[in-house]
Design an enzyme around this catalytic site. Structure first.
Site, PDB file in Angstrom:
ATOM      1  N   PRO A 156       0.782  -1.240   0.000  1.00  0.00           N
ATOM      2  CA  PRO A 156       0.000   0.000   0.000  1.00  0.00           C
ATOM      3  C   PRO A 156       0.816   1.294   0.000  1.00  0.00           C
ATOM      4  O   PRO A 156       0.239   2.367  -0.052  1.00  0.00           O
ATOM      5  CB  PRO A 156      -0.813  -0.117   1.285  1.00  0.00           C
ATOM      6  CG  PRO A 156      -0.004  -1.006   2.159  1.00  0.00           C
ATOM      7  CD  PRO A 156       0.707  -1.963   1.266  1.00  0.00           C
ATOM      8  N   ASP A 205       3.877   2.103 -10.895  1.00  0.00           N
ATOM      9  CA  ASP A 205       2.621   2.841 -10.738  1.00  0.00           C
ATOM     10  C   ASP A 205       2.797   3.957  -9.724  1.00  0.00           C
ATOM     11  O   ASP A 205       3.692   3.914  -8.886  1.00  0.00           O
ATOM     12  CB  ASP A 205       1.536   1.891 -10.201  1.00  0.00           C
ATOM     13  CG  ASP A 205       0.829   1.154 -11.325  1.00  0.00           C
ATOM     14  OD1 ASP A 205       1.041   1.524 -12.487  1.00  0.00           O
ATOM     15  OD2 ASP A 205       0.072   0.216 -11.013  1.00  0.00           O
ATOM     16  N   LYS A 239       2.935   8.713 -15.605  1.00  0.00           N
ATOM     17  CA  LYS A 239       3.187   9.901 -16.427  1.00  0.00           C
ATOM     18  C   LYS A 239       2.964   9.653 -17.903  1.00  0.00           C
ATOM     19  O   LYS A 239       3.310  10.495 -18.730  1.00  0.00           O
ATOM     20  CB  LYS A 239       4.640  10.357 -16.203  1.00  0.00           C
ATOM     21  CG  LYS A 239       4.852  10.993 -14.858  1.00  0.00           C
ATOM     22  CD  LYS A 239       6.048  11.912 -14.873  1.00  0.00           C
ATOM     23  CE  LYS A 239       6.241  12.539 -13.495  1.00  0.00           C
ATOM     24  NZ  LYS A 239       7.603  12.446 -13.044  1.00  0.00           N
ATOM     25  N   GLY A 266       0.896  -0.906  -7.111  1.00  0.00           N
ATOM     26  CA  GLY A 266       0.431  -0.652  -5.748  1.00  0.00           C
ATOM     27  C   GLY A 266      -0.410  -1.815  -5.265  1.00  0.00           C
ATOM     28  O   GLY A 266      -1.126  -2.450  -6.043  1.00  0.00           O
ATOM     29  N   GLY A 267      -0.311  -2.129  -3.983  1.00  0.00           N
ATOM     30  CA  GLY A 267      -1.128  -3.196  -3.405  1.00  0.00           C
ATOM     31  C   GLY A 267      -0.856  -4.532  -4.049  1.00  0.00           C
ATOM     32  O   GLY A 267       0.302  -4.942  -4.202  1.00  0.00           O
ATOM     33  N   ASP A 268      -1.912  -5.213  -4.443  1.00  0.00           N
ATOM     34  CA  ASP A 268      -1.789  -6.513  -5.117  1.00  0.00           C
ATOM     35  C   ASP A 268      -2.090  -6.321  -6.604  1.00  0.00           C
ATOM     36  O   ASP A 268      -3.012  -5.586  -6.969  1.00  0.00           O
ATOM     37  CB  ASP A 268      -2.804  -7.499  -4.518  1.00  0.00           C
ATOM     38  CG  ASP A 268      -2.693  -8.862  -5.174  1.00  0.00           C
ATOM     39  OD1 ASP A 268      -1.877  -9.671  -4.707  1.00  0.00           O
ATOM     40  OD2 ASP A 268      -3.391  -9.097  -6.189  1.00  0.00           O
ATOM     41  N   MET A 303     -11.391   3.612  -4.494  1.00  0.00           N
ATOM     42  CA  MET A 303     -11.657   4.612  -5.543  1.00  0.00           C
ATOM     43  C   MET A 303     -13.046   5.214  -5.368  1.00  0.00           C
ATOM     44  O   MET A 303     -13.785   5.410  -6.345  1.00  0.00           O
ATOM     45  CB  MET A 303     -11.500   3.968  -6.934  1.00  0.00           C
ATOM     46  CG  MET A 303     -10.072   3.512  -7.204  1.00  0.00           C
ATOM     47  SD  MET A 303      -9.903   2.615  -8.750  1.00  0.00           S
ATOM     48  CE  MET A 303     -10.260   0.949  -8.218  1.00  0.00           C
ATOM     49  N   GLY A 354      -3.073   5.691   3.434  1.00  0.00           N
ATOM     50  CA  GLY A 354      -2.796   4.661   4.428  1.00  0.00           C
ATOM     51  C   GLY A 354      -1.375   4.125   4.347  1.00  0.00           C
ATOM     52  O   GLY A 354      -0.848   3.915   3.262  1.00  0.00           O
TER      53      GLY A 354
HETATM   54  C1  LIG Z   1      -6.513   1.225  -8.805  1.00  0.00           C
HETATM   55  S1  LIG Z   1      -6.793   0.755  -7.159  1.00  0.00           S
HETATM   56  C2  LIG Z   1      -5.428  -0.310  -6.912  1.00  0.00           C
HETATM   57  C3  LIG Z   1      -5.587  -1.165  -5.697  1.00  0.00           C
HETATM   58  C4  LIG Z   1      -4.344  -2.003  -5.445  1.00  0.00           C
HETATM   59  N1  LIG Z   1      -4.114  -2.947  -6.486  1.00  0.00           N
HETATM   60  C5  LIG Z   1      -4.398  -2.722  -4.111  1.00  0.00           C
HETATM   61  O1  LIG Z   1      -4.471  -3.944  -4.033  1.00  0.00           O
HETATM   62  O2  LIG Z   1      -4.334  -2.024  -3.096  1.00  0.00           O
HETATM   63  C6  LIG Z   1      -6.314   2.235  -6.326  1.00  0.00           C
HETATM   64  C7  LIG Z   1      -7.118   2.471  -5.066  1.00  0.00           C
HETATM   65  O3  LIG Z   1      -6.619   1.690  -3.995  1.00  0.00           O
HETATM   66  C8  LIG Z   1      -6.772   2.399  -2.789  1.00  0.00           C
HETATM   67  N2  LIG Z   1      -5.435   2.652  -2.216  1.00  0.00           N
HETATM   68  C9  LIG Z   1      -4.273   2.225  -2.702  1.00  0.00           C
HETATM   69  N3  LIG Z   1      -3.254   2.603  -1.879  1.00  0.00           N
HETATM   70  C10 LIG Z   1      -3.820   3.274  -0.874  1.00  0.00           C
HETATM   71  C11 LIG Z   1      -3.301   3.912   0.283  1.00  0.00           C
HETATM   72  N4  LIG Z   1      -2.000   3.914   0.565  1.00  0.00           N
HETATM   73  N5  LIG Z   1      -4.165   4.518   1.113  1.00  0.00           N
HETATM   74  C12 LIG Z   1      -5.477   4.509   0.876  1.00  0.00           C
HETATM   75  N6  LIG Z   1      -6.020   3.929  -0.203  1.00  0.00           N
HETATM   76  C13 LIG Z   1      -5.213   3.310  -1.069  1.00  0.00           C
HETATM   77  C14 LIG Z   1      -7.487   3.708  -3.121  1.00  0.00           C
HETATM   78  O4  LIG Z   1      -8.866   3.499  -3.011  1.00  0.00           O
HETATM   79  C15 LIG Z   1      -7.057   3.891  -4.541  1.00  0.00           C
HETATM   80  O5  LIG Z   1      -7.924   4.779  -5.231  1.00  0.00           O
END
Ligand SMILES: C[S@@+](CC[C@H](N)C(=O)[O-])C[C@H]1O[C@@H](n2cnc3c(N)ncnc32)[C@H](O)[C@@H]1O
Length: 439
Positions: free
Chosen positions: A168, A191, A213, A244-246, A328, A357
């Site tokens: 995250p 990303d 970008k 980001g994330g998974d 989102m 977060g």
């Molecule tokens: C396109 S999605 C990607 C999610 C990502 N693949 C994941 O598993 O976390 C992007 C959304 O994830 C959430 N998000 C990702 N990182 C975040 C963070 N550090 N704090 C809060 N929300 C986050 C938000 O809702 C953001 O708009």
């Protein structure tokens, strides 16, 4: 026979004034001798000839040279023997003789058959504070084992793509495997929500493609990213797609995997810590709680309720007792909360919104379903944010009540009790093992 199934015992030798016999006078010996001299050893090189570097040392009187082949008995009186000849049988015989005489012997040609080794890299940590030294040593060992240090040299990769979930945002929340692969990358396509500080650590010759970008529409940008992954991998470069994330949670990871496979490119998938779970967690908002709720739904709200592109069944989510985790969602929060209330969610359902977060700028607000859109706008909450709807938010309130500020959960994930009980060896106050700290 040397037992190689046991970990070696690491030891540093003070060799000043001690005799060290080096058998062999070629380049291998030439690489070993300077460090021995630096340690103050009395070095005797036994070899019919010497490399130019060793010859210089012999001429300058810094080493003693016995100009012949090694002969039985030459290791007598030595504290250490280095078997550096170019004949493995001779090295083996020297090692056996040293072993019989209880002298440590380093075989340059065969580490597995050697009683002792000289490390290629020496890492000495001397801070004057043993605990700090140990901490630095552990960090170095961790960096070496994760691949964060020295991974690109000597690696055997040739092209290919790794789809890596970066977590995250906090650089500590990427997986060990993800971090190791990142350290091997020739190209990183990153990303916006991938942990940016990890990019700063990459060597200057690593190509970084900032996917945020790319100046095109969403579909074109994705096509362009796919083509970058394929073209770089085809050129024999190892590409890490850092997301980001998974990668597979609203991350378009499967599209990239499909594009690479269709192009005949091998892909390694490294799952990541998804913000859907980690962001509420680090802010002290559980997604389930025994006796309260046993299901949660993760929803992408990038298109609002009523939009023809939406596949979300808001009518089913409204009356459900499940925790809702909305990603989102900040842009359309009013439309979303209206839809949930219209479909039967209690307007007084508690809601948490956590922005940024796990980052130092992390913020959390708590509201109810009927006020949260207004409150979030008022508080200036902006993406990225995770919205959590449901009774679990009341558990978050209980956690916050027990914590000293900040009650929104520290970005590092440490919750400090408001009134700290006396605590020794992990035992809480009231336990028999507790000893009160000295006054
Ligand atoms: C396109 S999605 C990607 C999610 C990502 N693949 C994941 O598993 O976390 C992007 C959304 O994830 C959430 N998000 C990702 N990182 C975040 C963070 N550090 N704090 C809060 N929300 C986050 C938000 O809702 C953001 O708009």
């Amino acid at each position: 026979m040397v037992a190689t199934d046991r970990a070696p015992y690491l030891l540093a030798l003070r060799l000043a004034g001690r005799r060290v016999v080096v058998a062999g006078g070629g380049n291998v010996a030439a690489r070993r001798v300077p460090a021995l001299l630096d340690a103050g050893a009395e070095v005797i090189v036994i070899s019919p000839g010497l490399s130019p570097a060793l010859d210089d040392l012999a001429t300058g009187g810094r080493i003693a040279w016995t100009a012949r082949e090694y002969a039985s008995g030459d290791c007598a009186g030595a504290w250490l023997v280095c078997a550096c000849t170019d004949d493995p049988a001779v090295n083996a015989a020297i090692a056996a003789e040293a072993d019989a005489a209880r002298i440590w012997c380093v075989r340059a040609d065969d580490a597995a058959a050697s009683r002792a080794w000289t490390p290629e890299v020496r890492v000495g940590v001397l801070t004057g504070d043993p605990r700090r030294s140990a901490g630095i040593r552990d960090a170095l060992v961790g960096a070496l084992s994760s691949g964060a240090v020295g991974a690109r040299r000597g690696r055997r990769r040739n092209g290919g793509v790794a789809l890596v979930g970066g977590g995250p945002g906090d650089p500590g929340l990427i997986t060990v495997r993800g971090r190791a692969l990142l350290a091997e990358a020739d190209v990183v396509v990153a990303d916006r929500l991938a942990p940016q500080s990890l990019l700063a650590e990459l060597p200057a010759d690593v190509e970084i493609v900032d996917a945020a970008k790319i100046p095109r529409g969403r579909a074109m940008a994705q096509e362009y990213i796919n083509s970058v992954l394929v073209s770089r991998a085809r050129a024999g470069r190892f590409v890490v797609r850092l997301k980001g994330g998974d990668p597979f949670v609203f991350g378009r990871g499967a599209e990239e995997l499909l594009a690479c496979l269709r192009a005949g490119i091998a892909v390694t998938v490294v799952p990541g810590v998804s913000s859907a779970i980690a962001v509420p967690g680090i802010a002290g908002v559980p997604l389930t709680h025994r006796g309260v709720v046993q299901e949660f739904h993760v929803i992408s709200a990038h298109v609002p309720p009523g939009d023809e592109r939406s596949t979300v069944d808001w009518a089913a989510l409204g009356p459900s007792p499940a925790t809702l985790v909305l990603l989102m969602a900040t842009e359309h929060l009013q439309l979303i909360t209206d839809a949930l209330m219209r479909h039967g969610r209690d307007p007084k359902s508690p809601v948490s919104v956590i922005a940024d977060g796990t980052l130092p700028t992390q913020r959390k607000i708590t509201a109810t379903l009927d006020t949260v859109a207004h409150d979030a706008a008022e508080a200036g909450i902006r993406p990225p944010a995770v919205v959590v709807v449901g009774e679990v938010v009341t558990i978050a309130a209980q956690i916050a009540e027990l914590c000293s500020s900040p009650a929104d959960g520290a970005p590092g994930g440490t919750f400090l009790p408001r009134d700290r009980p006396a605590q020794v060896n992990g035992a809480a106050h009231g336990n028999d093992l507790v000893r009160r700290p000295a006054q």
